[in-house]
Motif scaffolding. Sequence first.
Motif, PDB file in Angstrom:
ATOM      1  N   PHE A  61      15.171 -41.869  32.235  1.00 49.44           N
ATOM      2  CA  PHE A  61      14.977 -40.896  33.321  1.00 49.44           C
ATOM      3  C   PHE A  61      13.494 -40.568  33.466  1.00 49.44           C
ATOM      4  O   PHE A  61      12.964 -40.519  34.577  1.00 49.44           O
ATOM      5  CB  PHE A  61      15.741 -39.596  33.054  1.00 49.44           C
ATOM      6  N   ALA A  62      12.829 -40.311  32.340  1.00 50.58           N
ATOM      7  CA  ALA A  62      11.410 -39.957  32.369  1.00 50.58           C
ATOM      8  C   ALA A  62      10.570 -41.095  32.922  1.00 50.58           C
ATOM      9  O   ALA A  62       9.687 -40.878  33.759  1.00 50.58           O
ATOM     10  CB  ALA A  62      10.935 -39.573  30.966  1.00 50.58           C
ATOM     11  N   VAL A  63      10.824 -42.312  32.471  1.00 47.68           N
ATOM     12  CA  VAL A  63      10.015 -43.442  32.923  1.00 47.68           C
ATOM     13  C   VAL A  63      10.278 -43.742  34.398  1.00 47.68           C
ATOM     14  O   VAL A  63       9.374 -44.146  35.121  1.00 47.68           O
ATOM     15  CB  VAL A  63      10.204 -44.692  32.035  1.00 47.68           C
ATOM     16  N   PHE A  64      11.472 -43.507  34.857  1.00 41.88           N
ATOM     17  CA  PHE A  64      11.742 -43.704  36.274  1.00 41.88           C
ATOM     18  C   PHE A  64      10.964 -42.693  37.104  1.00 41.88           C
ATOM     19  O   PHE A  64      10.440 -43.016  38.163  1.00 41.88           O
ATOM     20  CB  PHE A  64      13.244 -43.620  36.575  1.00 41.88           C
ATOM     21  N   TYR A  67       7.456 -43.916  37.151  1.00 44.47           N
ATOM     22  CA  TYR A  67       7.408 -45.057  38.072  1.00 44.47           C
ATOM     23  C   TYR A  67       7.389 -44.575  39.524  1.00 44.47           C
ATOM     24  O   TYR A  67       6.562 -45.001  40.319  1.00 44.47           O
ATOM     25  CB  TYR A  67       8.603 -45.972  37.821  1.00 44.47           C
ATOM     26  N   ALA A  68       8.292 -43.682  39.846  1.00 42.22           N
ATOM     27  CA  ALA A  68       8.412 -43.222  41.230  1.00 42.22           C
ATOM     28  C   ALA A  68       7.166 -42.483  41.697  1.00 42.22           C
ATOM     29  O   ALA A  68       6.789 -42.576  42.861  1.00 42.22           O
ATOM     30  CB  ALA A  68       9.639 -42.326  41.373  1.00 42.22           C
ATOM     31  N   ASN A  69       6.510 -41.783  40.789  1.00 42.47           N
ATOM     32  CA  ASN A  69       5.348 -40.988  41.177  1.00 42.47           C
ATOM     33  C   ASN A  69       4.021 -41.706  41.042  1.00 42.47           C
ATOM     34  O   ASN A  69       3.035 -41.269  41.607  1.00 42.47           O
ATOM     35  CB  ASN A  69       5.322 -39.684  40.381  1.00 42.47           C
ATOM     36  N   VAL A  97      -3.167 -43.199  32.944  1.00 40.11           N
ATOM     37  CA  VAL A  97      -3.649 -41.951  33.550  1.00 40.11           C
ATOM     38  C   VAL A  97      -2.494 -41.182  34.176  1.00 40.11           C
ATOM     39  O   VAL A  97      -2.361 -39.972  33.990  1.00 40.11           O
ATOM     40  CB  VAL A  97      -4.760 -42.239  34.591  1.00 40.11           C
ATOM     41  N   HIS A  98      -1.630 -41.883  34.905  1.00 44.33           N
ATOM     42  CA  HIS A  98      -0.479 -41.211  35.523  1.00 44.33           C
ATOM     43  C   HIS A  98       0.490 -40.701  34.463  1.00 44.33           C
ATOM     44  O   HIS A  98       1.045 -39.599  34.599  1.00 44.33           O
ATOM     45  CB  HIS A  98       0.234 -42.154  36.494  1.00 44.33           C
ATOM     46  N   GLY A  99       0.700 -41.472  33.410  1.00 42.60           N
ATOM     47  CA  GLY A  99       1.585 -41.036  32.327  1.00 42.60           C
ATOM     48  C   GLY A  99       1.059 -39.792  31.635  1.00 42.60           C
ATOM     49  O   GLY A  99       1.806 -38.840  31.378  1.00 42.60           O
ATOM     50  N   ILE A 100      -0.228 -39.780  31.338  1.00 40.98           N
ATOM     51  CA  ILE A 100      -0.833 -38.609  30.699  1.00 40.98           C
ATOM     52  C   ILE A 100      -0.739 -37.395  31.618  1.00 40.98           C
ATOM     53  O   ILE A 100      -0.453 -36.281  31.165  1.00 40.98           O
ATOM     54  CB  ILE A 100      -2.296 -38.902  30.293  1.00 40.98           C
ATOM     55  N   ILE A 138       1.957 -44.669  27.395  1.00 43.68           N
ATOM     56  CA  ILE A 138       2.420 -46.051  27.193  1.00 43.68           C
ATOM     57  C   ILE A 138       3.448 -46.426  28.258  1.00 43.68           C
ATOM     58  O   ILE A 138       3.380 -47.515  28.846  1.00 43.68           O
ATOM     59  CB  ILE A 138       3.016 -46.233  25.778  1.00 43.68           C
ATOM     60  N   MET A 139       4.398 -45.542  28.532  1.00 36.99           N
ATOM     61  CA  MET A 139       5.396 -45.841  29.565  1.00 36.99           C
ATOM     62  C   MET A 139       4.723 -46.041  30.922  1.00 36.99           C
ATOM     63  O   MET A 139       5.058 -46.982  31.646  1.00 36.99           O
ATOM     64  CB  MET A 139       6.453 -44.733  29.641  1.00 36.99           C
TER      65      MET A 139
END
Length: 147
Positions: A61-64, A67-69, A97-100, A138-139
Amino acid sequence: MENVNWIALVVAALSTLVIGFLWYGPLFGKAWMKETGMTEEKAKQGSMPLRFGLSVILAFFAVFFIYANSVITGGMPPDELHGMDVSKYHTFGHGVVHGISCALFIAMPVLVTNALFEQKSFKYMLINVGYWIVTFAIMGGIVNAWM
């Protein structure tokens, strides 16, 4: 959604297990156990397959969301995303950068708020927030690089 790289999403979700093994094992396992009051015996109670299975589903759920954002629109209309040539932004580093950002602006406030009301230590907060910053980074890197 026809161009979703589902393999990248699954690999990114599974990466949480590897990171968690290292983070809550050799890196910070003893400190985390001390801060939570966890014992080896207590850790072995319950269904480990259920814990790991649910944690991977929740990581998916988190990685999706990441991904979406970050990959689909970056939160902006596609024609305004980083200018017109978006291919140069489909890198591991840009995904990091987006993950952080997701970790700092979504996960951290939730984790720290809960820890404050649970009267947990600052060390406890650092260990758990640090895990999610690294994990989301990482994701984000995985899904962004596998475009």
